[in-house]
Design an enzyme around this catalytic site. Structure first.
Site, PDB file in Angstrom:
ATOM      1  CB  CYS A  88      -2.909  -6.420  26.628  1.00  0.00           C
ATOM      2  SG  CYS A  88      -3.896  -7.104  25.302  1.00  0.00           S
ATOM      3  NE  ARG A 136       2.313  -3.497  26.103  1.00  0.00           N
ATOM      4  CZ  ARG A 136       3.185  -4.169  25.375  1.00  0.00           C
ATOM      5  NH1 ARG A 136       4.362  -3.687  25.165  1.00  0.00           N
ATOM      6  NH2 ARG A 136       2.854  -5.314  24.853  1.00  0.00           N
ATOM      7  CD1 TRP A 193      -4.441  -4.008  20.311  1.00  0.00           C
ATOM      8  CD2 TRP A 193      -4.998  -1.913  20.837  1.00  0.00           C
ATOM      9  NE1 TRP A 193      -4.530  -3.299  19.150  1.00  0.00           N
ATOM     10  CE2 TRP A 193      -4.871  -2.003  19.439  1.00  0.00           C
ATOM     11  CE3 TRP A 193      -5.359  -0.686  21.400  1.00  0.00           C
ATOM     12  CZ2 TRP A 193      -5.084  -0.916  18.596  1.00  0.00           C
ATOM     13  CZ3 TRP A 193      -5.555   0.389  20.554  1.00  0.00           C
ATOM     14  CH2 TRP A 193      -5.420   0.274  19.175  1.00  0.00           C
ATOM     15  CG  ASN A 207       0.078  -8.793  27.202  1.00  0.00           C
ATOM     16  OD1 ASN A 207      -1.050  -8.570  27.591  1.00  0.00           O
ATOM     17  ND2 ASN A 207       1.119  -8.037  27.461  1.00  0.00           N
ATOM     18  N   GLY A 208      -0.926 -11.396  23.785  1.00  0.00           N
ATOM     19  CA  GLY A 208      -0.558 -12.211  22.626  1.00  0.00           C
ATOM     20  C   GLY A 208      -1.787 -12.912  22.061  1.00  0.00           C
ATOM     21  CD  GLU A 256       2.922   4.653   3.794  1.00  0.00           C
ATOM     22  OE1 GLU A 256       2.019   5.342   3.273  1.00  0.00           O
ATOM     23  OE2 GLU A 256       3.124   4.610   5.016  1.00  0.00           O
ATOM     24  CE  LYS A 294       4.580   7.090   7.141  1.00  0.00           C
ATOM     25  NZ  LYS A 294       3.417   6.384   6.831  1.00  0.00           N
ATOM     26  CD  GLU A 327       3.240  10.745   7.865  1.00  0.00           C
ATOM     27  OE1 GLU A 327       2.198  11.144   8.384  1.00  0.00           O
ATOM     28  OE2 GLU A 327       3.388   9.576   7.459  1.00  0.00           O
ATOM     29  CG  HIS A 343       5.234  11.347 -19.915  1.00  0.00           C
ATOM     30  ND1 HIS A 343       5.204  11.414 -21.293  1.00  0.00           N
ATOM     31  CD2 HIS A 343       5.465  10.046 -19.617  1.00  0.00           C
ATOM     32  CE1 HIS A 343       5.380  10.213 -21.801  1.00  0.00           C
ATOM     33  NE2 HIS A 343       5.551   9.355 -20.800  1.00  0.00           N
ATOM     34  CE  LYS A 349      -1.504   6.440  14.779  1.00  0.00           C
ATOM     35  NZ  LYS A 349      -0.633   6.128  13.640  1.00  0.00           N
TER      36      LYS A 349
HETATM   37  C1  F6R Z   1       0.342   8.630   7.598  1.00  0.00           C
HETATM   38  C2  F6R Z   1      -0.859   8.475   8.368  1.00  0.00           C
HETATM   39  C3  F6R Z   1      -2.152   8.957   7.802  1.00  0.00           C
HETATM   40  C4  F6R Z   1      -3.244   7.922   8.078  1.00  0.00           C
HETATM   41  C5  F6R Z   1      -4.609   8.449   7.640  1.00  0.00           C
HETATM   42  C6  F6R Z   1      -5.693   7.428   7.812  1.00  0.00           C
HETATM   43  O1  F6R Z   1       1.450   8.105   8.251  1.00  0.00           O
HETATM   44  O2  F6R Z   1      -0.818   7.965   9.441  1.00  0.00           O
HETATM   45  O3  F6R Z   1      -2.045   9.211   6.452  1.00  0.00           O
HETATM   46  O4  F6R Z   1      -2.920   6.760   7.394  1.00  0.00           O
HETATM   47  O5  F6R Z   1      -4.940   9.601   8.394  1.00  0.00           O
HETATM   48  O6  F6R Z   1      -5.812   7.014   9.127  1.00  0.00           O
HETATM   49  P1  F6R Z   1      -6.563   5.680   9.490  1.00  0.00           P
HETATM   50  O7  F6R Z   1      -5.792   4.550   8.940  1.00  0.00           O
HETATM   51  O8  F6R Z   1      -6.638   5.681  10.974  1.00  0.00           O
HETATM   52  O9  F6R Z   1      -7.918   5.778   8.849  1.00  0.00           O
END
Ligand code: F6R
Length: 611
Positions: free
Chosen positions: A2, A27, A79, A105-106, A484, A488, A491, A507, A606
């Protein structure tokens, strides 16, 4: 995670505190509040957001209700972790007499026994938060000296905290302390002081900063500042001149939020584990065992990174709890008419808790009578509200589009859930659970060790930044991490990256491997080590360039590879939590070298609220 800001000086405090909170909104923003010290006592305004209006904006509309002449106070933007985002749960929290106010916070790990004890002694609690115990404890320890009362609180609370407290009996005085949560003091003009969780909160007013270390306390009053340890022994501190601009300061000096969030992983993991794993090997998920009674099948659903976390969840659950499990991409699951009934547990994994496809899958599962457990980072999110039960990751706000700390904390939750169910089903001996929990406690330090070797990863990223395609391979849990790692890289670097089960490469996809193709190999799974080694030989025979992410004892594989990065020693099942970290950093450095917009990659958002 927070935001905290405090002020003691000669100017009206309310606008200064509010301006500081505006700088900290990144935050946490689900509720906000300000408490001011005035001659007639403490005045408080706090609230959650309303009807789509952000909490801080709502608070801004009420600022003029606070005494304009007050020249000291504390503010907070939250948060949520313990307790939903509501007006009552917003900080500051007051004790019952209204004479003491705290912002925190925490996570206070032992808040439950403390709350019980205080309740039994007659203290009345208003909120669901862990933080409120600090306000009542402060009142209970007070006997004329605010700093001594705070020391009394510090001697009792466990966990992580940045705490700022004040009392109506000490006009102009603020006392604060930190352990595993940031706290700074800004020295303004003519004996005024700011206390804040982050530098951006004070940057408009001062660039002269004292940075508190863990175990340190500060008291500001009447134009003076003094630092001590928790026992009250004086600490000598010097001012640091901050030269960052405001934007850099939001990122705590980091060039990108993504790197900041990668670095926050050790703390995020500590916070997510906190209060859930007892030394004796017991796991407290905050969910009664009866919720899981009669579950004969588990389906993990999610999108992108969250789906990848579910893949690890499935494997751990089957391995430890011997419970049939599957992982599905949410956008597929919802349309495929999955077989669901009251014996099915659907685990919806979502950082934001707002992803449209994951919510649709969750609703489909509920409609068919399955039990739904959400794993999310956002208290009050739709997933948390609609699921039957929720396990929160306590990673704090994740701002970079590429998910990092949300993923590793999701993996931690997956491990805890699988262990919990394994224990319930009598599939994992108590000693093994205790040993695994102990190892989980060591993970943050192991990740810190990887983070400390980032220069090596920056070097390893160099050839990648010049390539068009890359493969990530691994077996078992390494394959899940490879998926994963590839995500990364694609993207944020825009390099085409593909993850393959190492045994599957020959294959078909092996046809694409040439001396131009980097192949990143993960080899953390001991039972599969020899097999992975053979797959590396296959790649080497096609002149592929191998970067191996291996354990220190994987000498043959390290020798066969062109480059290696050594992971700390770690057991197979927990290895994914550490193994992803070098891949995150490699993706990051590759994207930086290619000059990409790391935090906001092209075409991505996001939170994906469209289907
Ligand atoms: C990759 C990424 C996306 C999210 C996906 C799901 O780095 O951020 O693939 O993981 O859009 O998002 P959430 O977890 O918010 O449902």
């Amino acid at each position: 995670m927070c935001g905290i800001v405090g002020y003691s000086g000669r100017r009206p405090a309310a606008p200064l505190l509010f301006a500081g909170l505006q700088k900290l909104e990144y935050r946490g923003y689900d509720s906000a509040g300000i408490a001011l010290l005035a001659p007639d006592g403490i005045h408080l305004e706090k609230n959650a957001g309303r009807d789509g209006v952000m909490a801080l904006e709502v608070l801004g509309g009420k600022i003029d209700r606070l005494p304009a002449a007050a020249i000291a106070g504390i503010g907070h933007t939250r948060w949520a972790t313990h307790g939903r985002p509501t007006d009552i749960n917003a900080h500051p929290h007051l004790d019952a007499s209204g004479e003491f106010a705290v912002v925190h916070n925490g996570i206070i790990e032992n808040y439950l026994p403390l709350r019980e004890r205080l309740r039994a002694a007659g203290y009345v609690f208003r909120s669901e938060t862990d933080s409120e115990v600090a306000a009542h404890l402060l009142a209970s320890h007070y006997s004329g000296d605010l700093a001594a009362a705070l020391r009394g609180v510090l001697a009792e609370i466990e966990g992580s905290f940045a705490l700022v407290v004040m009392s109506a009996r000490h006009p102009g005085q603020l006392a604060a302390a930190r352990r595993n949560a940031p706290l700074i003091v800004g020295a303004g003009a003519e004996g005024e002081f700011f206390i804040a969780s982050d530098i951006p909160a004070v940057l408009k007013e001062t660039r002269d900063i004292y940075v508190l270390e863990d175990g340190e306390m500060v008291v500001v009053a009447d134009g003076s500042v003094s630092f001590t340890d928790f026992a009250g022994n004086p600490r000598l501190k010097t001012i640091t001149k901050v030269t960052w601009d405001a934007v850099a300061a939001e990122k705590a000096g980091y060039e990108h939020f993504m790197l900041k969030e990668i670095d926050e992983q050790p703390q995020a993991l500590r916070d997510t584990l906190s209060g859930r794993a007892a030394k004796a090997g017991t796991i407290d998920l905050g969910i009664g065992a009866d919720f899981f009674a009669g579950v004969s099948r588990v389906a993990f659903v999610g999108c992108g990174t969250a789906y990848h976390a579910g893949l690890v969840g499935r494997e751990l659950l089957e391995r430890w709890a011997r419970l049939p499990a599957e992982t599905a991409v949410a956008s597929e699951f919802r349309y495929r008419q999955p077989l669901l009934d009251e014996h099915t547990l659907v685990v919806a994994v979502s950082q934001s808790g707002e992803t449209a496809d994951t919510l649709a899958a969750l609703r489909e599962a509920k409609k068919e009578g399955a039990r739904v457990l959400a794993v999310t980072n956002v208290v009050g999110s739709t997933a948390a509200r609609e699921a039957d039960e929720t396990l929160f990751t306590w990673a704090g706000p994740e701002i970079a589009v590429a998910s990092t700390k949300a993923y590793t904390t999701q993996l931690e939750i997956m491990a805890l859930l699988a262990m919990f169910l394994a224990k319930e089903r009598g599939q994992l001996p108590a000693e093994r659970v205790a040993a695994l929990l102990e190892e989980m406690r060591t993970l943050p330090a192991k990740i810190e060790d990887i983070l400390a070797r980032r220069e090596r990863l920056r070097e390893l990223a160099l050839p990648l930044s010049r390539t068009a395609d890359a493969f990530f391979i691994g077996r078992g849990l390494d394959w899940a991490v490879a998926l994963e790692g590839a995500l990364k890289l694609k993207e944020i670097s825009y390099i085409h990256a593909e993850a393959y089960a190492a045994g599957e490469l020959k294959h078909g996809a092996l046809a694409l491997v040439t001396e131009e193709t980097p192949v990143i190999v993960l080899a953390t799974q001991q039972a599969l080590y020899e097999k992975t080694l053979s797959n590396v030989e296959e790649v080497k025979a096609r002149n592929g360039r191998v970067l191996a992410v291996v354990r220190p004892d994987n000498k043959e594989l390290a020798a066969a590879a062109d480059d290696t990065f050594l992971l700390p020693q770690i057991s197979d099942e927990l290895a994914p939590i550490a193994a992803i970290v070098p891949l995150q950093l490699i993706a990051y450095y590759t994207a930086v070298r290619r000059g990409n917009h790391v935090d906001k990659p092209r075409n991505l958002a996001k939170t994906v609220t469209t289907e």
